[in-house]
Design a protein around this motif. Structure first.
Motif, PDB file in Angstrom:
ATOM      1  N   VAL A 157       0.852  -1.204   0.000  1.00  0.00           N
ATOM      2  CA  VAL A 157       0.000   0.000   0.000  1.00  0.00           C
ATOM      3  C   VAL A 157       0.881   1.245   0.000  1.00  0.00           C
ATOM      4  O   VAL A 157       1.801   1.369   0.818  1.00  0.00           O
ATOM      5  CB  VAL A 157      -0.921   0.017   1.243  1.00  0.00           C
TER       6      VAL A 157
ATOM      7  N   VAL B  91      -3.972   5.741   0.550  1.00  0.00           N
ATOM      8  CA  VAL B  91      -5.361   5.330   0.771  1.00  0.00           C
ATOM      9  C   VAL B  91      -6.285   6.532   0.584  1.00  0.00           C
ATOM     10  O   VAL B  91      -5.855   7.674   0.714  1.00  0.00           O
ATOM     11  CB  VAL B  91      -5.598   4.756   2.192  1.00  0.00           C
TER      12      VAL B  91
ATOM     13  N   PHE C   3      -7.483   1.423  -1.487  1.00  0.00           N
ATOM     14  CA  PHE C   3      -6.042   1.218  -1.264  1.00  0.00           C
ATOM     15  C   PHE C   3      -5.328   1.283  -2.609  1.00  0.00           C
ATOM     16  O   PHE C   3      -5.686   0.542  -3.541  1.00  0.00           O
ATOM     17  CB  PHE C   3      -5.786  -0.171  -0.667  1.00  0.00           C
TER      18      PHE C   3
END
Ligand SMILES: Cc1cc2nc3c(=O)[nH]c(=O)nc-3n(C[C@H](O)[C@H](O)[C@H](O)COP(=O)(O)O)c2cc1C
Length: 199
Positions: free
Chosen positions: A121, A124, A133
């Protein structure tokens, strides 16, 4: 606005049916989604984004670990859709009988799929009911599957009993999401400031 029309038209923006997996503190889990899209056109900077509702166990696993794997499924995997998409990993070990190994980042990589992508990731976005994500793909590969599973094919081929359960769960998820859709927050991803290696 006509909500039936809006649902029908927006449904054309769904993506292939995918299994999203995660691992946290030795616990492995997976869920089903049709909201996983390409997020980069640069061949050597591959990126994917996924939209995961906050009520899913997998959501918290990804949020806390910052890693996930996406598997585009093939047409012969409706049984896996049932296994991962209709129950929560909070209640049982859904990957116990699903052959897999751990990838570079430690996410479960399923043996059977059309293609898989292990991601870290990098950012976000909060939607109120879910988190989007954005992931850097760190490793990817093809599975043995020949024809990718689309939501249209899945809907047309779900066994009758399962279709009813699917529609009931969908209605419950919609009601849950409706309640929270207005509560969109500014979220700064914790690793945003950390320098990443140049591709
Ligand atoms: C065809 C299908 C599509 C789904 N799409 C999504 C989705 O896009 N986003 C999402 O958060 N959940 C989606 N779900 C629901 C999750 O897969 C489901 O809630 C699952 O039980 C979550 O498992 P977990 O609690 O172990 O994470 C979908 C389920 C099915 C069967």
């Amino acid at each position: 606005m006509d909500p039936i029309l809006s649902y029908e038209l927006l449904r054309s923006f769904t993506t292939p049916v995918v299994a999203i997996t995660a691992e946290r503190d030795g616990k492995r889990n997976g869920m089903i989604s049709d909201a996983a899209a390409r997020a980069s056109i640069v061949p050597d900077v591959p990126r994917l984004m996924i939209l995961v509702h906050k009520f899913n166990y997998t959501h918290d696993m990804i949020f806390e670990t910052g890693r996930f794997a996406v598997h585009a499924l093939h047409r012969a995997q409706l049984e896996l859709v049932e296994r991962l998409g209709f129950e929560s990993g909070r209640d049982r070990d859904k990957l116990a009988d699903v052959p897999h190994r751990l990838g570079t980042l430690g996410c479960p990589i399923l043996e059977d799929c059309w293609a898989w992508f292990e991601c870290r990731v990098i950012n976000v976005m909060d939607t109120g009911s879910s988190t989007c994500f954005l992931g850097d793909v760190v490793e990817l590969g093809r599975g043995p599957g020949k024809e990718i599973l689309t939501p249209g094919y899945m809907r047309a081929n779900l066994p009758e009993g399962l279709r009813e359960i699917y529609l009931t769960k969908l209605a419950a998820a919609q009601a849950w999401a409706r309640e929270r859709s207005g509560d969109v927050r500014a979220v700064v991803w914790r690793d945003l400031e950390r320098p990443r290696p140049k591709p």
